[in-house]
Design a protein around this motif. Sequence first.
Motif, PDB file in Angstrom:
ATOM      1  N   ARG A  22      30.540 -19.192 -44.543  1.00  0.00           N
ATOM      2  CA  ARG A  22      31.795 -18.890 -43.848  1.00  0.00           C
ATOM      3  C   ARG A  22      31.551 -18.502 -42.405  1.00  0.00           C
ATOM      4  NH1 ARG A  22      33.483 -14.887 -47.419  1.00  0.00           N
ATOM      5  NH2 ARG A  22      33.201 -16.092 -49.259  1.00  0.00           N
ATOM      6  N   ASP A  23      30.609 -17.642 -42.181  1.00  0.00           N
ATOM      7  CA  ASP A  23      30.358 -17.116 -40.845  1.00  0.00           C
ATOM      8  C   ASP A  23      28.889 -17.276 -40.478  1.00  0.00           C
ATOM      9  OD1 ASP A  23      33.009 -16.257 -40.644  1.00  0.00           O
ATOM     10  OD2 ASP A  23      32.556 -14.257 -41.385  1.00  0.00           O
ATOM     11  N   VAL A  24      28.628 -17.861 -39.315  1.00  0.00           N
ATOM     12  CA  VAL A  24      27.265 -17.956 -38.814  1.00  0.00           C
ATOM     13  C   VAL A  24      27.225 -17.467 -37.372  1.00  0.00           C
ATOM     14  CG1 VAL A  24      26.587 -19.887 -40.310  1.00  0.00           C
ATOM     15  CG2 VAL A  24      27.469 -20.357 -38.013  1.00  0.00           C
ATOM     16  N   VAL A  25      26.063 -16.988 -37.002  1.00  0.00           N
ATOM     17  CA  VAL A  25      25.774 -16.636 -35.614  1.00  0.00           C
ATOM     18  C   VAL A  25      24.798 -17.681 -35.115  1.00  0.00           C
ATOM     19  CG1 VAL A  25      24.740 -14.943 -34.064  1.00  0.00           C
ATOM     20  CG2 VAL A  25      26.127 -14.171 -36.016  1.00  0.00           C
ATOM     21  N   LEU A  26      25.226 -18.494 -34.157  1.00  0.00           N
ATOM     22  CA  LEU A  26      24.317 -19.466 -33.568  1.00  0.00           C
ATOM     23  C   LEU A  26      23.406 -18.745 -32.592  1.00  0.00           C
ATOM     24  CD1 LEU A  26      26.399 -22.664 -32.681  1.00  0.00           C
ATOM     25  CD2 LEU A  26      24.885 -22.268 -34.628  1.00  0.00           C
ATOM     26  N   VAL A  27      22.121 -18.925 -32.749  1.00  0.00           N
ATOM     27  CA  VAL A  27      21.130 -18.382 -31.822  1.00  0.00           C
ATOM     28  C   VAL A  27      20.508 -19.602 -31.154  1.00  0.00           C
ATOM     29  CG1 VAL A  27      19.049 -17.011 -31.562  1.00  0.00           C
ATOM     30  CG2 VAL A  27      20.736 -16.390 -33.314  1.00  0.00           C
ATOM     31  N   LEU A  53      25.918 -23.134 -21.158  1.00  0.00           N
ATOM     32  CA  LEU A  53      26.716 -21.944 -21.489  1.00  0.00           C
ATOM     33  C   LEU A  53      28.213 -22.267 -21.478  1.00  0.00           C
ATOM     34  CD1 LEU A  53      24.817 -19.211 -19.441  1.00  0.00           C
ATOM     35  CD2 LEU A  53      24.833 -19.482 -21.934  1.00  0.00           C
ATOM     36  N   ASP A  54      28.651 -22.998 -20.466  1.00  0.00           N
ATOM     37  CA  ASP A  54      30.069 -23.362 -20.385  1.00  0.00           C
ATOM     38  C   ASP A  54      30.502 -24.182 -21.593  1.00  0.00           C
ATOM     39  OD1 ASP A  54      30.395 -22.039 -17.962  1.00  0.00           O
ATOM     40  OD2 ASP A  54      30.167 -23.857 -16.747  1.00  0.00           O
ATOM     41  N   ARG A  55      29.652 -25.103 -22.019  1.00  0.00           N
ATOM     42  CA  ARG A  55      29.990 -25.936 -23.178  1.00  0.00           C
ATOM     43  C   ARG A  55      29.975 -25.136 -24.479  1.00  0.00           C
ATOM     44  NH1 ARG A  55      26.121 -30.856 -23.016  1.00  0.00           N
ATOM     45  NH2 ARG A  55      27.494 -31.645 -24.648  1.00  0.00           N
ATOM     46  N   LEU A  56      29.069 -24.165 -24.564  1.00  0.00           N
ATOM     47  CA  LEU A  56      28.957 -23.363 -25.786  1.00  0.00           C
ATOM     48  C   LEU A  56      30.169 -22.467 -26.015  1.00  0.00           C
ATOM     49  CD1 LEU A  56      25.178 -22.424 -25.660  1.00  0.00           C
ATOM     50  CD2 LEU A  56      26.303 -23.897 -27.359  1.00  0.00           C
ATOM     51  N   THR A  57      30.927 -22.152 -24.970  1.00  0.00           N
ATOM     52  CA  THR A  57      32.108 -21.299 -25.149  1.00  0.00           C
ATOM     53  C   THR A  57      33.085 -21.905 -26.145  1.00  0.00           C
ATOM     54  OG1 THR A  57      33.295 -22.264 -23.269  1.00  0.00           O
ATOM     55  CG2 THR A  57      31.915 -20.337 -22.819  1.00  0.00           C
ATOM     56  N   ALA A  58      33.114 -23.218 -26.248  1.00  0.00           N
ATOM     57  CA  ALA A  58      34.039 -23.895 -27.169  1.00  0.00           C
ATOM     58  C   ALA A  58      33.689 -23.644 -28.630  1.00  0.00           C
ATOM     59  CB  ALA A  58      34.044 -25.395 -26.893  1.00  0.00           C
ATOM     60  N   LEU A  59      32.466 -23.225 -28.904  1.00  0.00           N
ATOM     61  CA  LEU A  59      32.057 -23.025 -30.295  1.00  0.00           C
ATOM     62  C   LEU A  59      32.382 -21.642 -30.836  1.00  0.00           C
ATOM     63  CD1 LEU A  59      28.632 -24.875 -30.479  1.00  0.00           C
ATOM     64  CD2 LEU A  59      30.900 -25.669 -31.179  1.00  0.00           C
ATOM     65  N   VAL A  60      32.644 -20.690 -29.979  1.00  0.00           N
ATOM     66  CA  VAL A  60      32.940 -19.336 -30.447  1.00  0.00           C
ATOM     67  C   VAL A  60      34.230 -19.365 -31.253  1.00  0.00           C
ATOM     68  CG1 VAL A  60      33.416 -16.958 -29.794  1.00  0.00           C
ATOM     69  CG2 VAL A  60      31.758 -18.295 -28.474  1.00  0.00           C
ATOM     70  N   GLY A  61      34.127 -19.015 -32.527  1.00  0.00           N
ATOM     71  CA  GLY A  61      35.280 -19.014 -33.422  1.00  0.00           C
ATOM     72  C   GLY A  61      35.597 -20.368 -34.030  1.00  0.00           C
ATOM     73  N   ALA A  62      34.863 -21.393 -33.655  1.00  0.00           N
ATOM     74  CA  ALA A  62      35.145 -22.752 -34.142  1.00  0.00           C
ATOM     75  C   ALA A  62      34.629 -22.950 -35.556  1.00  0.00           C
ATOM     76  CB  ALA A  62      34.510 -23.777 -33.212  1.00  0.00           C
ATOM     77  N   ARG A  63      35.316 -23.801 -36.271  1.00  0.00           N
ATOM     78  CA  ARG A  63      34.830 -24.255 -37.570  1.00  0.00           C
ATOM     79  C   ARG A  63      34.125 -25.580 -37.325  1.00  0.00           C
ATOM     80  NH1 ARG A  63      36.200 -21.308 -41.705  1.00  0.00           N
ATOM     81  NH2 ARG A  63      37.976 -19.933 -41.568  1.00  0.00           N
ATOM     82  N   VAL A  77      27.915 -16.764 -30.532  1.00  0.00           N
ATOM     83  CA  VAL A  77      26.851 -17.624 -30.028  1.00  0.00           C
ATOM     84  C   VAL A  77      25.958 -16.759 -29.149  1.00  0.00           C
ATOM     85  CG1 VAL A  77      26.265 -19.668 -28.684  1.00  0.00           C
ATOM     86  CG2 VAL A  77      28.366 -19.657 -30.065  1.00  0.00           C
ATOM     87  N   ASP A  78      24.708 -16.594 -29.559  1.00  0.00           N
ATOM     88  CA  ASP A  78      23.707 -15.864 -28.782  1.00  0.00           C
ATOM     89  C   ASP A  78      22.797 -16.897 -28.140  1.00  0.00           C
ATOM     90  OD1 ASP A  78      24.708 -13.453 -29.631  1.00  0.00           O
ATOM     91  OD2 ASP A  78      23.108 -13.030 -31.054  1.00  0.00           O
ATOM     92  N   VAL A  79      22.673 -16.843 -26.825  1.00  0.00           N
ATOM     93  CA  VAL A  79      21.876 -17.819 -26.092  1.00  0.00           C
ATOM     94  C   VAL A  79      20.726 -17.099 -25.394  1.00  0.00           C
ATOM     95  CG1 VAL A  79      21.919 -19.639 -24.354  1.00  0.00           C
ATOM     96  CG2 VAL A  79      23.991 -19.135 -25.677  1.00  0.00           C
TER      97      VAL A  79
END
Length: 149
Positions: A22-27, A53-63, A77-79
Amino acid sequence: MTDPAVTGPVVTDPAVTEAAARDVVLVVDAANVVGSRPDGWWRDRAGAATRLLDRLTALVGARVTTSAGLPVRVVRVDVVLEGQARAATDPAVPGLVVHLAPHDGDARVVDVAAAAGPCALVVTADRGLRERLGGAGVAGPGWLLDLLA
């Protein structure tokens, strides 16, 4: 069920899968992801990291879906940025956390993944780093870049 793009507790143990899927933290190992495509990133490492970084913002909260079809929700998303990429511009978006590695980016990725616990899904193709991650889930840069396309 196995997934060549994702390994570890996110897809292996059915009892853990239900909660972790259900929930993952992308590192994200940014150096590895940026370096996976020969698009001239080496001429401007900070600029390439800023674009990622700009592109990764779209993944926060995304399914999103793993390559095996497992649906997951990206809660954070931790980068990890290292070297010249540390000069990247942080878009300051809630849920996107930028970690600046003072020396060893891989060691910082390991630390960030450990802090994320069983929900960590580390994006890297670095085999040596993958071996250091213990039980964290792992996905390759191609999977992430396909999601961002």
